[in-house]
Design an enzyme around this catalytic site. Structure first.
Site, PDB file in Angstrom:
ATOM      1  N   ASP A 130       3.654 -14.518   3.697  1.00  0.00           N
ATOM      2  CA  ASP A 130       4.021 -14.071   2.343  1.00  0.00           C
ATOM      3  C   ASP A 130       4.285 -15.204   1.363  1.00  0.00           C
ATOM      4  OD1 ASP A 130       3.872 -11.433   2.891  1.00  0.00           O
ATOM      5  OD2 ASP A 130       6.001 -10.998   2.728  1.00  0.00           O
ATOM      6  N   CYS A 185     -11.489   4.822   3.317  1.00  0.00           N
ATOM      7  CA  CYS A 185     -10.635   5.926   2.871  1.00  0.00           C
ATOM      8  C   CYS A 185     -11.459   7.186   2.587  1.00  0.00           C
ATOM      9  CB  CYS A 185      -9.895   5.542   1.599  1.00  0.00           C
ATOM     10  SG  CYS A 185      -8.638   4.283   1.843  1.00  0.00           S
ATOM     11  N   CYS A 188     -10.354  10.701   0.608  1.00  0.00           N
ATOM     12  CA  CYS A 188      -8.894  10.903   0.646  1.00  0.00           C
ATOM     13  C   CYS A 188      -8.237  10.279  -0.588  1.00  0.00           C
ATOM     14  CB  CYS A 188      -8.333  10.274   1.912  1.00  0.00           C
ATOM     15  SG  CYS A 188      -6.535  10.354   2.049  1.00  0.00           S
ATOM     16  N   CYS A 195       2.400   9.317  -4.614  1.00  0.00           N
ATOM     17  CA  CYS A 195       3.257   8.299  -5.234  1.00  0.00           C
ATOM     18  C   CYS A 195       4.153   8.953  -6.296  1.00  0.00           C
ATOM     19  CB  CYS A 195       2.409   7.195  -5.871  1.00  0.00           C
ATOM     20  SG  CYS A 195       3.441   5.989  -6.743  1.00  0.00           S
ATOM     21  N   CYS A 211       6.288   0.706  -9.502  1.00  0.00           N
ATOM     22  CA  CYS A 211       6.424   0.925  -8.050  1.00  0.00           C
ATOM     23  C   CYS A 211       7.889   0.820  -7.632  1.00  0.00           C
ATOM     24  CB  CYS A 211       5.568  -0.091  -7.305  1.00  0.00           C
ATOM     25  SG  CYS A 211       5.790  -0.021  -5.521  1.00  0.00           S
ATOM     26  N   CYS A 238      10.096   1.453  -0.617  1.00  0.00           N
ATOM     27  CA  CYS A 238       9.473   2.780  -0.593  1.00  0.00           C
ATOM     28  C   CYS A 238       8.294   2.728   0.369  1.00  0.00           C
ATOM     29  CB  CYS A 238       8.988   3.139  -1.997  1.00  0.00           C
ATOM     30  SG  CYS A 238       7.986   4.645  -2.087  1.00  0.00           S
ATOM     31  N   CYS A 245      -0.377   8.400   4.686  1.00  0.00           N
ATOM     32  CA  CYS A 245      -1.727   7.935   5.007  1.00  0.00           C
ATOM     33  C   CYS A 245      -2.135   8.434   6.391  1.00  0.00           C
ATOM     34  CB  CYS A 245      -1.777   6.410   4.970  1.00  0.00           C
ATOM     35  SG  CYS A 245      -3.408   5.747   5.354  1.00  0.00           S
TER      36      CYS A 245
END
Ligand code: SF4
Ligand code: SF4
Length: 343
Positions: A130, A185, A188, A195, A211, A238, A245
């Site tokens: 990160d 995906c 979908c 969200c 977000c 969150c 998913c």
């Protein structure tokens, strides 16, 4: 060394996934620049400073002699989400255990050591979890570990998207683990639909300013009033877009993680009265540290304002009148008003 031996060494180092790709200009750097230019990074200066943007364009700007980008991953899918007790607030799954920046970096560095032993050479490396100017997800895709889902996270077809990534730049050549045929995906849109704040503004494009993960962790100011109700029971981060998913509903094979639910739920009144020493003792080795004591108390006030529990009221009154932070006092006062409007 072949790809199978590389995977063997990764397992020995405690890693679930590994991939390698020859160094080159960063894939998807243009999309990252557009994302920054659109303002979607919010106040995350470490992503938007001109030098930070430029350095992400090519790993050789970080390590000039780099020849390989090595990407590793560890699943943190772990146990089921516990139910929320009275006056409790949820913590995002990645923060349930010790800080992954420490233990994942140690595992990545261990892998580099094992590679040195196997190759009989000394390897110059830079390892990042990160913290480095590298586009981790893009390199993970390039190394065949998965694809970026519409929720913006890497999805590995076996482990889903609850995967932590680390990247090492190395001055040696390794076999390329190029992508085979990967699923996608498809049609979908579950994450975009689920969200609570409409932060996924296009497939795979996150507006961090909306977000709840950003707003409850990175954000050092107020949580915008229009989204305070949408914070719901989230005291730190969150997981909603990942929880819905379908790739995270499969059994997690081969997952190894240090995460344990020791901080899956926080008792919110404690956060409103906590002093700096207690905060450091409890959270210094946890990802929760990132939110700051003031930020956590702010979040606690918002979440208590979202409960229908009358027991929240006295704690909010005490915070609105006596908390040392004006930011927390304002959020507590607003929470009291929101509670009153609903009673
Ligand atoms: S983390 Fe939460 S708020 Fe952020 S994009 Fe995912 S569902 Fe939306
Ligand atoms: S929820 Fe659906 S659209 Fe979103 S990342 Fe998962 S598979 Fe892709």
């Amino acid at each position: 060394m072949d790809a199978a031996r590389l995977r063997q060494l990764a397992v020995e180092a405690g890693l679930d996934l590994v991939g390698a790709v020859p160094v080159r200009p960063s894939p998807t750097w243009d999309a990252y620049v557009h994302w920054v230019d659109a303002g979607y990074a919010g106040g995350m200066a470490y992503l938007t400073r001109a030098d930070a943007v430029a350095r992400r364009s090519d790993p050789r700007l970080v390590l000039p002699q780099a020849r390989t980008v090595l990407v590793c991953g560890v699943s943190y899918a772990g146990p089921a989400v516990p139910s929320l007790p009275p006056l409790g607030g949820r913590v995002a799954r990645y923060a349930w255990g010790p800080d992954y920046h420490d233990w994942l970096l140690a595992r990545l560095e261990r892998l580099v050591q094992l590679l040195e032993g196997a190759l009989h050479v000394s390897v110059v490396s830079r390892c990042f979890v990160d913290t480095g100017p590298v586009l981790e997800r893009a390199w993970a895709c390039a190394a065949g570990l998965g694809w970026v889902g519409k929720h913006g996270c890497l999805i590995h077809p076996g482990l889903g998207s609850f995967v932590l990534l680390g990247v090492a730049l190395l001055d040696v050549d390794l076999p390329e683990t190029a992508p085979g045929s990967l699923p996608s995906c498809g049609t979908c849109t579950a994450c975009i639909d689920a969200c609570p704040t409409g932060a996924l503004v296009a497939p795979g494009v996150l507006d961090a300013r909306r977000c709840l993960s950003y707003l409850t962790i990175e954000n050092r100011g107020a949580i915008p009033e229009p989204v305070r109700a949408a914070v719901g029971g989230r005291a730190f981060g969150c997981d909603t877009c990942q929880d819905v998913c379908p790739w995270n509903r499969k059994p997690m094979k081969g997952a190894s993680t240090d995460s344990v639910p020791e901080t899956a739920v926080l008792f919110l009144p404690d956060l409103l009265t906590m002093d700096a020493d207690t905060y450091a003792r409890r959270f210094r080795r946890s990802p929760i540290w990132r939110a700051t004591l003031e930020g956590l108390a702010r979040n606690a006030a918002v979440v208590l304002g979202n409960t229908d529990d009358p027991a929240a009221h006295p704690y909010l009154v005490a915070a609105a009148t006596g908390h040392p932070s004006p930011l927390v006092r304002e959020h507590a006062a607003d929470a009291i008003q929101r509670l009153a409007r609903r009673s």
